[in-house]
Scaffold this active site. Structure first.
Site, PDB file in Angstrom:
ATOM      1  N   GLY A 175      29.323  36.305  36.427  1.00  0.00           N
ATOM      2  CA  GLY A 175      30.539  35.831  37.113  1.00  0.00           C
ATOM      3  C   GLY A 175      30.492  36.192  38.586  1.00  0.00           C
ATOM      4  O   GLY A 175      31.503  36.607  39.180  1.00  0.00           O
ATOM      5  N   GLY A 223      33.171  35.358  41.207  1.00  0.00           N
ATOM      6  CA  GLY A 223      34.570  35.685  40.893  1.00  0.00           C
ATOM      7  C   GLY A 223      35.119  36.802  41.771  1.00  0.00           C
ATOM      8  O   GLY A 223      34.387  37.432  42.540  1.00  0.00           O
ATOM      9  N   ARG A 277      28.222  30.402  35.820  1.00  0.00           N
ATOM     10  CA  ARG A 277      28.207  29.417  34.742  1.00  0.00           C
ATOM     11  C   ARG A 277      27.468  28.149  35.199  1.00  0.00           C
ATOM     12  O   ARG A 277      27.387  27.866  36.396  1.00  0.00           O
ATOM     13  CB  ARG A 277      29.633  29.098  34.287  1.00  0.00           C
ATOM     14  CG  ARG A 277      30.497  28.564  35.371  1.00  0.00           C
ATOM     15  CD  ARG A 277      31.914  28.310  34.915  1.00  0.00           C
ATOM     16  NE  ARG A 277      32.786  28.225  36.063  1.00  0.00           N
ATOM     17  CZ  ARG A 277      32.811  27.237  36.940  1.00  0.00           C
ATOM     18  NH1 ARG A 277      31.997  26.191  36.792  1.00  0.00           N
ATOM     19  NH2 ARG A 277      33.619  27.263  37.986  1.00  0.00           N
ATOM     20  N   THR A 292      35.757  42.437  31.033  1.00  0.00           N
ATOM     21  CA  THR A 292      36.523  41.255  30.625  1.00  0.00           C
ATOM     22  C   THR A 292      37.696  41.639  29.723  1.00  0.00           C
ATOM     23  O   THR A 292      37.518  42.427  28.784  1.00  0.00           O
ATOM     24  CB  THR A 292      35.596  40.291  29.839  1.00  0.00           C
ATOM     25  OG1 THR A 292      34.467  40.008  30.650  1.00  0.00           O
ATOM     26  CG2 THR A 292      36.320  39.012  29.452  1.00  0.00           C
ATOM     27  N   THR A 293      38.871  41.074  29.997  1.00  0.00           N
ATOM     28  CA  THR A 293      40.047  41.328  29.154  1.00  0.00           C
ATOM     29  C   THR A 293      40.428  40.035  28.411  1.00  0.00           C
ATOM     30  O   THR A 293      39.797  38.992  28.596  1.00  0.00           O
ATOM     31  CB  THR A 293      41.229  41.821  30.002  1.00  0.00           C
ATOM     32  OG1 THR A 293      41.517  40.822  30.999  1.00  0.00           O
ATOM     33  CG2 THR A 293      40.917  43.144  30.673  1.00  0.00           C
ATOM     34  N   ALA A 345      36.073  48.537  28.708  1.00  0.00           N
ATOM     35  CA  ALA A 345      37.413  49.071  28.988  1.00  0.00           C
ATOM     36  C   ALA A 345      38.232  48.011  29.707  1.00  0.00           C
ATOM     37  O   ALA A 345      37.712  47.300  30.573  1.00  0.00           O
ATOM     38  CB  ALA A 345      37.324  50.328  29.844  1.00  0.00           C
ATOM     39  N   ASN A 365      40.341  48.627  31.759  1.00  0.00           N
ATOM     40  CA  ASN A 365      40.502  49.087  33.141  1.00  0.00           C
ATOM     41  C   ASN A 365      39.465  50.167  33.393  1.00  0.00           C
ATOM     42  O   ASN A 365      39.366  51.125  32.637  1.00  0.00           O
ATOM     43  CB  ASN A 365      41.919  49.640  33.369  1.00  0.00           C
ATOM     44  CG  ASN A 365      42.230  49.808  34.828  1.00  0.00           C
ATOM     45  OD1 ASN A 365      41.515  50.487  35.536  1.00  0.00           O
ATOM     46  ND2 ASN A 365      43.311  49.187  35.282  1.00  0.00           N
ATOM     47  N   HIS A 386      50.514  41.521  37.938  1.00  0.00           N
ATOM     48  CA  HIS A 386      49.212  41.097  38.464  1.00  0.00           C
ATOM     49  C   HIS A 386      49.363  39.818  39.290  1.00  0.00           C
ATOM     50  O   HIS A 386      50.371  39.123  39.201  1.00  0.00           O
ATOM     51  CB  HIS A 386      48.217  40.832  37.317  1.00  0.00           C
ATOM     52  CG  HIS A 386      47.687  42.080  36.683  1.00  0.00           C
ATOM     53  ND1 HIS A 386      48.355  42.729  35.663  1.00  0.00           N
ATOM     54  CD2 HIS A 386      46.565  42.822  36.943  1.00  0.00           C
ATOM     55  CE1 HIS A 386      47.665  43.805  35.309  1.00  0.00           C
ATOM     56  NE2 HIS A 386      46.591  43.892  36.072  1.00  0.00           N
ATOM     57  N   LYS A 425      45.784  35.416  37.248  1.00  0.00           N
ATOM     58  CA  LYS A 425      45.405  36.087  35.992  1.00  0.00           C
ATOM     59  C   LYS A 425      45.762  35.205  34.795  1.00  0.00           C
ATOM     60  O   LYS A 425      46.871  34.684  34.707  1.00  0.00           O
ATOM     61  CB  LYS A 425      46.088  37.465  35.893  1.00  0.00           C
ATOM     62  CG  LYS A 425      45.609  38.255  34.686  1.00  0.00           C
ATOM     63  CD  LYS A 425      45.877  39.741  34.825  1.00  0.00           C
ATOM     64  CE  LYS A 425      45.427  40.534  33.615  1.00  0.00           C
ATOM     65  NZ  LYS A 425      43.969  40.460  33.391  1.00  0.00           N
ATOM     66  N   GLY A 431      44.763  43.849  29.947  1.00  0.00           N
ATOM     67  CA  GLY A 431      43.954  44.786  29.159  1.00  0.00           C
ATOM     68  C   GLY A 431      44.438  46.213  29.355  1.00  0.00           C
ATOM     69  O   GLY A 431      44.449  47.017  28.412  1.00  0.00           O
TER      70      GLY A 431
HETATM   71  N1  LIG Z   1      38.349  46.160  33.225  1.00  0.00           N
HETATM   72  C1  LIG Z   1      38.735  46.170  34.507  1.00  0.00           C
HETATM   73  O1  LIG Z   1      38.791  47.219  35.182  1.00  0.00           O
HETATM   74  C2  LIG Z   1      39.090  44.858  35.155  1.00  0.00           C
HETATM   75  C3  LIG Z   1      39.450  44.799  36.504  1.00  0.00           C
HETATM   76  C4  LIG Z   1      39.666  43.556  37.066  1.00  0.00           C
HETATM   77  C5  LIG Z   1      39.519  42.412  36.310  1.00  0.00           C
HETATM   78  N2  LIG Z   1      39.198  42.524  35.002  1.00  0.00           N
HETATM   79  C6  LIG Z   1      38.969  41.347  34.160  1.00  0.00           C
HETATM   80  O2  LIG Z   1      37.756  40.733  34.579  1.00  0.00           O
HETATM   81  C7  LIG Z   1      37.800  39.340  34.271  1.00  0.00           C
HETATM   82  C8  LIG Z   1      37.475  38.538  35.527  1.00  0.00           C
HETATM   83  O3  LIG Z   1      38.486  38.726  36.499  1.00  0.00           O
HETATM   84  P1  LIG Z   1      38.394  38.021  37.932  1.00  0.00           P
HETATM   85  O4  LIG Z   1      39.692  38.266  38.605  1.00  0.00           O
HETATM   86  O5  LIG Z   1      37.135  38.419  38.610  1.00  0.00           O
HETATM   87  O6  LIG Z   1      38.310  36.479  37.495  1.00  0.00           O
HETATM   88  P2  LIG Z   1      37.637  35.250  38.255  1.00  0.00           P
HETATM   89  O7  LIG Z   1      38.187  34.038  37.600  1.00  0.00           O
HETATM   90  O8  LIG Z   1      37.794  35.429  39.728  1.00  0.00           O
HETATM   91  O9  LIG Z   1      36.086  35.402  37.911  1.00  0.00           O
HETATM   92  C9  LIG Z   1      35.507  35.102  36.672  1.00  0.00           C
HETATM   93  C10 LIG Z   1      34.127  34.555  36.951  1.00  0.00           C
HETATM   94  O10 LIG Z   1      33.419  34.413  35.727  1.00  0.00           O
HETATM   95  C11 LIG Z   1      32.664  33.233  35.817  1.00  0.00           C
HETATM   96  N3  LIG Z   1      32.281  32.771  34.473  1.00  0.00           N
HETATM   97  C12 LIG Z   1      33.072  32.275  33.489  1.00  0.00           C
HETATM   98  N4  LIG Z   1      32.320  31.899  32.432  1.00  0.00           N
HETATM   99  C13 LIG Z   1      31.023  32.182  32.755  1.00  0.00           C
HETATM  100  C14 LIG Z   1      29.772  32.012  32.101  1.00  0.00           C
HETATM  101  N5  LIG Z   1      29.684  31.485  30.875  1.00  0.00           N
HETATM  102  N6  LIG Z   1      28.650  32.401  32.757  1.00  0.00           N
HETATM  103  C15 LIG Z   1      28.693  32.956  33.985  1.00  0.00           C
HETATM  104  N7  LIG Z   1      29.854  33.116  34.672  1.00  0.00           N
HETATM  105  C16 LIG Z   1      31.003  32.737  34.058  1.00  0.00           C
HETATM  106  C17 LIG Z   1      33.594  32.245  36.543  1.00  0.00           C
HETATM  107  O11 LIG Z   1      32.888  31.136  37.065  1.00  0.00           O
HETATM  108  C18 LIG Z   1      34.166  33.166  37.617  1.00  0.00           C
HETATM  109  O12 LIG Z   1      33.337  33.182  38.766  1.00  0.00           O
HETATM  110  C19 LIG Z   1      39.205  39.090  33.701  1.00  0.00           C
HETATM  111  O13 LIG Z   1      39.133  39.150  32.295  1.00  0.00           O
HETATM  112  C20 LIG Z   1      40.005  40.278  34.230  1.00  0.00           C
HETATM  113  O14 LIG Z   1      41.123  40.587  33.473  1.00  0.00           O
HETATM  114  C21 LIG Z   1      38.991  43.709  34.416  1.00  0.00           C
HETATM  115  O1  LIG Z   2      42.883  41.217  38.014  1.00  0.00           O
HETATM  116  C1  LIG Z   2      42.820  41.377  36.781  1.00  0.00           C
HETATM  117  O2  LIG Z   2      42.716  40.409  35.995  1.00  0.00           O
HETATM  118  C2  LIG Z   2      42.869  42.741  36.229  1.00  0.00           C
HETATM  119  N1  LIG Z   2      42.617  42.872  34.950  1.00  0.00           N
HETATM  120  C3  LIG Z   2      42.573  44.089  34.227  1.00  0.00           C
HETATM  121  C4  LIG Z   2      43.624  44.069  33.124  1.00  0.00           C
HETATM  122  O3  LIG Z   2      43.800  43.033  32.462  1.00  0.00           O
HETATM  123  O4  LIG Z   2      44.266  45.097  32.914  1.00  0.00           O
HETATM  124  C5  LIG Z   2      42.634  45.318  35.102  1.00  0.00           C
HETATM  125  C6  LIG Z   2      43.498  45.143  36.305  1.00  0.00           C
HETATM  126  C7  LIG Z   2      43.131  43.892  37.104  1.00  0.00           C
END
Ligand SMILES: NC(=O)c1ccc[n+]([C@@H]2O[C@H](COP(=O)([O-])OP(=O)(O)OC[C@H]3O[C@@H](n4cnc5c(N)ncnc54)[C@H](O)[C@@H]3O)[C@@H](O)[C@H]2O)c1
Ligand SMILES: O=C(O)C1=N[C@H](C(=O)O)CCC1
Length: 269
Positions: free
Chosen positions: A11, A14, A38, A102-103, A125, A127, A158, A162, A168
């Site tokens: 990703g 992203g 992707r 990923t959440t 996780a 977060n 958020h 989102k 998550g």
């Molecule tokens: N665990 C954490 O600390 C935390 C923190 C922030 C975000 N997140 C999570 O991370 C995920 C992404 O958030 P984001 O804000 O960056 O989203 P985003 O939409 O900006 O980015 C997601 C990226 O994944 C790519 N993608 C989707 N399917 C794909 C595939 N099959 N192959 C390759 N790439 C692919 C998309 O093209 C995009 O560029 C969400 O689930 C979000 O909740 C988790």
């Molecule tokens: O930007 C997001 O999407 C985030 N996702 C995580 C969640 O679902 O808790 C962590 C915070 C940012």
């Protein structure tokens, strides 16, 4: 430099993907070896540094994850549930540590990770920040200390892009509160109130999701009783906290046995 663990980022275009690329490139403990997007994405075939508007980094964005994972010691994956399940299988094949941010994954999605974790380390996780993982411990303790006279509500906010709710993080905090109370979250979670809902059920853990603007991530755990309230709060103002945590997990995973882990394991909390 060649000795440093190689990291592949899925990703890559992203919000988190770009933050992770910057974090790995700036790190003295790891090197960037792969950037995955992707199929059909217009960054595929371009140098990731140039696609991000900077100078070339010598890593071409690919839509062939296995090729990229084969060159990596760890894969950091913040994408979408269906993609993450596929990446888990490929990371296991490549014996690369899979760090999952990923959440929005369902119980069925998460169950699909178990066979992959027999071959490779998975750290997952909702977060990755130090602050939130510490807050889960505090939430458990407070929930343990209070009885059901205190209603527990998790309120999260958020940005408007989102796609999943509750976040998550909110679910991690809800799980921690339920554990503290000695109950199953599934049995007490109250998600998405609307209309004539009836009075609040004693012992429920409620969830509220706010979506707006560019909010990075805010979480309150409210313990509300007659005459007093306790609020535990985490406010994220910069996505680097998640990227730094994810890189820490990728490095930590290098010395672990295959299996499923979380950030509490990584941080030793
Ligand atoms: N665990 C954490 O600390 C935390 C923190 C922030 C975000 N997140 C999570 O991370 C995920 C992404 O958030 P984001 O804000 O960056 O989203 P985003 O939409 O900006 O980015 C997601 C990226 O994944 C790519 N993608 C989707 N399917 C794909 C595939 N099959 N192959 C390759 N790439 C692919 C998309 O093209 C995009 O560029 C969400 O689930 C979000 O909740 C988790
Ligand atoms: O930007 C997001 O999407 C985030 N996702 C995580 C969640 O679902 O808790 C962590 C915070 C940012």
């Amino acid at each position: 430099m060649e000795d440093l663990p190689g990291i592949a980022i899925t990703g890559a275009s992203g919000r988190m993907g770009q933050m992770l690329i910057k974090t790995v490139v700036e790190s003295k403990k790891a090197r960037l070896v792969g950037a995955i997007e992707r199929k059909g994405h217009d960054w595929v075939g371009r140098d990731i540094g140039e696609a991000m508007g900077g100078s070339a980094l010598g890593v071409t964005v690919t839509d062939e994850p296995l090729e990229a994972f084969a060159k990596a010691q760890a894969v950091i994956d913040f994408t979408a549930p269906a993609a993450t399940i596929e990446f888990a299988k490929l990371a296991a094949q490549a014996r690369a540590v899979h760090v999952i941010g990923t959440t929005g994954m369902t119980v069925e999605d998460i169950a699909q990770l178990a066979p992959c974790a027999r071959h490779a380390v998975i750290v997952r996780a909702g977060n990755m920040s130090l602050g939130v993982n510490l807050l889960t411990q505090l939430t458990r303790k407070v929930a343990e200390a209070l009885d059901e006279d205190f209603d527990i509500e998790v309120i999260e906010a958020h940005h408007h892009h989102k796609v999943d709710a509750p976040s998550g993080t909110a679910l991690m905090l809800g799980e921690a509160a339920a554990e503290g109370r000695g109950v199953e979250l599934n049995d007490v979670a109250d998600r998405g109130r609307d209309g004539i809902t009836g009075a609040r059920k004693r012992g429920d853990i409620g969830f509220t999701a706010i979506r707006g603007g560019d909010i990075v991530g805010e979480h309150d755990i409210l313990f509300a009783a007659a005459g007093e309230r306790i609020v535990l709060r985490h406010m994220a103002t910069d996505r680097t906290i998640f990227a730094r945590g994810a890189l820490k997990a990728a490095l930590w995973g290098q010395t672990q046995k295959p299996g499923e882990y979380d950030m509490v394991d990584v941080l030793g909390l």
